[in-house]
Enzyme design. Sequence first.
Site, PDB file in Angstrom:
ATOM      1  N   GLY A   1      -3.986  -4.268  -4.445  1.00  0.00           N
ATOM      2  CA  GLY A   1      -4.952  -3.250  -4.830  1.00  0.00           C
ATOM      3  C   GLY A   1      -4.177  -2.006  -5.211  1.00  0.00           C
ATOM      4  O   GLY A   1      -3.603  -1.344  -4.354  1.00  0.00           O
ATOM      5  N   HIS A   2      -4.102  -1.730  -6.489  1.00  0.00           N
ATOM      6  CA  HIS A   2      -3.347  -0.566  -6.950  1.00  0.00           C
ATOM      7  C   HIS A   2      -4.322   0.478  -7.467  1.00  0.00           C
ATOM      8  O   HIS A   2      -5.039   0.243  -8.433  1.00  0.00           O
ATOM      9  CB  HIS A   2      -2.345  -0.990  -8.033  1.00  0.00           C
ATOM     10  CG  HIS A   2      -1.249  -1.862  -7.481  1.00  0.00           C
ATOM     11  ND1 HIS A   2      -0.373  -2.560  -8.274  1.00  0.00           N
ATOM     12  CD2 HIS A   2      -0.895  -2.142  -6.207  1.00  0.00           C
ATOM     13  CE1 HIS A   2       0.478  -3.221  -7.495  1.00  0.00           C
ATOM     14  NE2 HIS A   2       0.175  -2.991  -6.251  1.00  0.00           N
TER      15      HIS A   2
ATOM     16  N   ASP B   1       0.814  -1.224   0.000  1.00  0.00           N
ATOM     17  CA  ASP B   1       0.000   0.000   0.000  1.00  0.00           C
ATOM     18  C   ASP B   1       0.843   1.267   0.000  1.00  0.00           C
ATOM     19  O   ASP B   1       0.428   2.305   0.531  1.00  0.00           O
ATOM     20  CB  ASP B   1      -0.964   0.028   1.213  1.00  0.00           C
ATOM     21  CG  ASP B   1      -1.790  -1.242   1.304  1.00  0.00           C
ATOM     22  OD1 ASP B   1      -2.234  -1.709   0.256  1.00  0.00           O
ATOM     23  OD2 ASP B   1      -1.977  -1.751   2.423  1.00  0.00           O
TER      24      ASP B   1
ATOM     25  N   GLN C   1       2.230  -5.873  -3.044  1.00  0.00           N
ATOM     26  CA  GLN C   1       2.545  -5.931  -1.609  1.00  0.00           C
ATOM     27  C   GLN C   1       3.882  -5.197  -1.360  1.00  0.00           C
ATOM     28  O   GLN C   1       4.227  -4.325  -2.123  1.00  0.00           O
ATOM     29  CB  GLN C   1       2.592  -7.371  -1.085  1.00  0.00           C
ATOM     30  CG  GLN C   1       1.230  -8.087  -1.105  1.00  0.00           C
ATOM     31  CD  GLN C   1       0.879  -8.697  -2.446  1.00  0.00           C
ATOM     32  OE1 GLN C   1       1.688  -9.373  -3.044  1.00  0.00           O
ATOM     33  NE2 GLN C   1      -0.329  -8.472  -2.893  1.00  0.00           N
TER      34      GLN C   1
ATOM     35  N   LYS D   1       2.362   2.178  -5.082  1.00  0.00           N
ATOM     36  CA  LYS D   1       3.101   1.693  -6.276  1.00  0.00           C
ATOM     37  C   LYS D   1       2.286   1.864  -7.556  1.00  0.00           C
ATOM     38  O   LYS D   1       2.844   2.099  -8.617  1.00  0.00           O
ATOM     39  CB  LYS D   1       3.467   0.213  -6.106  1.00  0.00           C
ATOM     40  CG  LYS D   1       4.419  -0.053  -4.951  1.00  0.00           C
ATOM     41  CD  LYS D   1       4.711  -1.530  -4.811  1.00  0.00           C
ATOM     42  CE  LYS D   1       3.550  -2.365  -4.359  1.00  0.00           C
ATOM     43  NZ  LYS D   1       3.023  -2.082  -3.026  1.00  0.00           N
TER      44      LYS D   1
HETATM   45  P1  IMP Z   1      -2.666 -12.776   1.541  1.00  0.00           P
HETATM   46  O1  IMP Z   1      -1.703 -12.227   0.573  1.00  0.00           O
HETATM   47  O2  IMP Z   1      -4.109 -12.538   1.175  1.00  0.00           O
HETATM   48  O3  IMP Z   1      -2.391 -14.236   1.837  1.00  0.00           O
HETATM   49  O4  IMP Z   1      -2.461 -12.011   2.946  1.00  0.00           O
HETATM   50  C1  IMP Z   1      -1.271 -12.145   3.709  1.00  0.00           C
HETATM   51  C2  IMP Z   1      -0.896 -10.817   4.370  1.00  0.00           C
HETATM   52  O5  IMP Z   1      -0.510  -9.908   3.375  1.00  0.00           O
HETATM   53  C3  IMP Z   1      -2.030 -10.151   5.149  1.00  0.00           C
HETATM   54  O6  IMP Z   1      -1.462  -9.444   6.242  1.00  0.00           O
HETATM   55  C4  IMP Z   1      -2.595  -9.155   4.147  1.00  0.00           C
HETATM   56  O7  IMP Z   1      -3.233  -8.064   4.787  1.00  0.00           O
HETATM   57  C5  IMP Z   1      -1.309  -8.716   3.462  1.00  0.00           C
HETATM   58  N1  IMP Z   1      -1.523  -8.224   2.105  1.00  0.00           N
HETATM   59  C6  IMP Z   1      -1.767  -8.952   0.998  1.00  0.00           C
HETATM   60  N2  IMP Z   1      -1.885  -8.151  -0.075  1.00  0.00           N
HETATM   61  C7  IMP Z   1      -1.683  -6.910   0.356  1.00  0.00           C
HETATM   62  C8  IMP Z   1      -1.644  -5.634  -0.296  1.00  0.00           C
HETATM   63  O8  IMP Z   1      -1.791  -5.494  -1.516  1.00  0.00           O
HETATM   64  N3  IMP Z   1      -1.413  -4.568   0.505  1.00  0.00           N
HETATM   65  C9  IMP Z   1      -1.191  -4.673   1.845  1.00  0.00           C
HETATM   66  N4  IMP Z   1      -1.220  -5.835   2.490  1.00  0.00           N
HETATM   67  C10 IMP Z   1      -1.450  -6.942   1.750  1.00  0.00           C
END
Ligand code: IMP
Length: 414
Positions: free
Chosen positions: A40-41, A13, A210, A16
């Site tokens: 989520g971009h 977040d 991420q 990017k």
């Molecule tokens: P997952 O990727 O859905 O398995 O989530 C694993 C961890 O990564 C959790 O803490 C999510 O909140 C975090 N996470 C996954 N995608 C994002 C993102 O795009 N932005 C921020 N945190 C993320």
Amino acid sequence: MPSYAIIGAQWGDEGKGKITDYLAEKADVVVRFQGGDNAGHTIYANGHKFALHLLPSGSIRPHTLNILGNGMVINPVSLSLEIKTLKGVGLNPNIAISNRAHVILPHHIEKDKENEKTQNIGTTLKGIGPAYMDKVGRTGLRMGAFVNEALFEAYLRNDQTHDLTEEKIKALLTTYAPFQKELAPKVQDTSYLLSEAFKKDQFILFEGAQGTLLDIDHGTYPYVTSSATSAAGISQGAGVSPKQIQKVLGVVKAYTTRVGEGTLVSEMNEELAHQIREKGNEYGTTTGRPRRIGYLDLVALKHAHRVNQFDALILTLFDVLSGIHPLKLVIAYDYHGTRLETFPAEPEILAECTPIFETLEGFDEDLSTLSDYNQLPQAAKLYLKAIEKHTGIPVGMISVGKHREQTLRMTNIL
Ligand code: IMP
């Protein structure tokens, strides 16, 4: 022509999407190399707000080829919806999907939800972890097989791990038939496509999803995502050589945010956090969850730098810090009286660390209307200088708002 990596230097977040879209003005190719629709971009362009999850952030630019690389896990339903949303506003993104990328099916999402009941990682519940588990367990389905009717059916019928009844198989075949047809023409060997782009000396951007602190190896395990989010993931997840990545740009928010579980050493008191959350709209693009807010953590940033070797930092949401007094930077951790300069690997140690701050004067000026670095108030300049001094990384660009034009370029390092 350059090939740049745009990597999140925190817990995701960092903005990017905006930066990739901005740099994509001149890019020929934008490549996602890991993750899926957990990302989520958000991009504001052409009078619209775009929330991209699977599509690379070059998708808004008409001339850009957008590659979904082999390191991704793709939910075909989400991808189709995203393409449809862009088409709805008159865009027709040029997309290529790796035939080696893995597919997220409904049982991955169910498993993610089931796992969360006991693991409590705070995942996005998009099935990301279970899809990567199938990949490394060698029981996954790849896009090349998915878009081939016979191979998809054979995969489902031979499956030994997901408890697929005849009824479920039939339902899956029916549900996915239109998505197979829609996506098949876009599925190809994207590593080959990239090698051709390199041969033509095209401008290539690799877009991380991420952030480094969510990297499966270098992040705050187990509170991480299931892919290699750092620059090292590019080579494996896009099918290029590490030698082909010329510059690595670290995108860092002017403060820190985190969603999901896990320690955030630099976390602020809720009153201040609320102020920043509302001004910076710090709610998840994918899940809508409120983000936790902290001061900028230079221990974490230096860890991200060690892993990625950033050529420059791109500092985002700087305008949000206006009115915060004083500004603070976390320059070390205190662990039961011991000063830590490096980021601990064990969550148990991290949980018992407290921040050691350097305190700086804040500023009240509105940065969102500025167009030049020299217009920044002195206190804002000193904040940037302190970051550069502690990390040894030059700040090359600053974002002071969500729109493309609210971007200040400081050096020619880009
Ligand atoms: P997952 O990727 O859905 O398995 O989530 C694993 C961890 O990564 C959790 O803490 C999510 O909140 C975090 N996470 C996954 N995608 C994002 C993102 O795009 N932005 C921020 N945190 C993320």
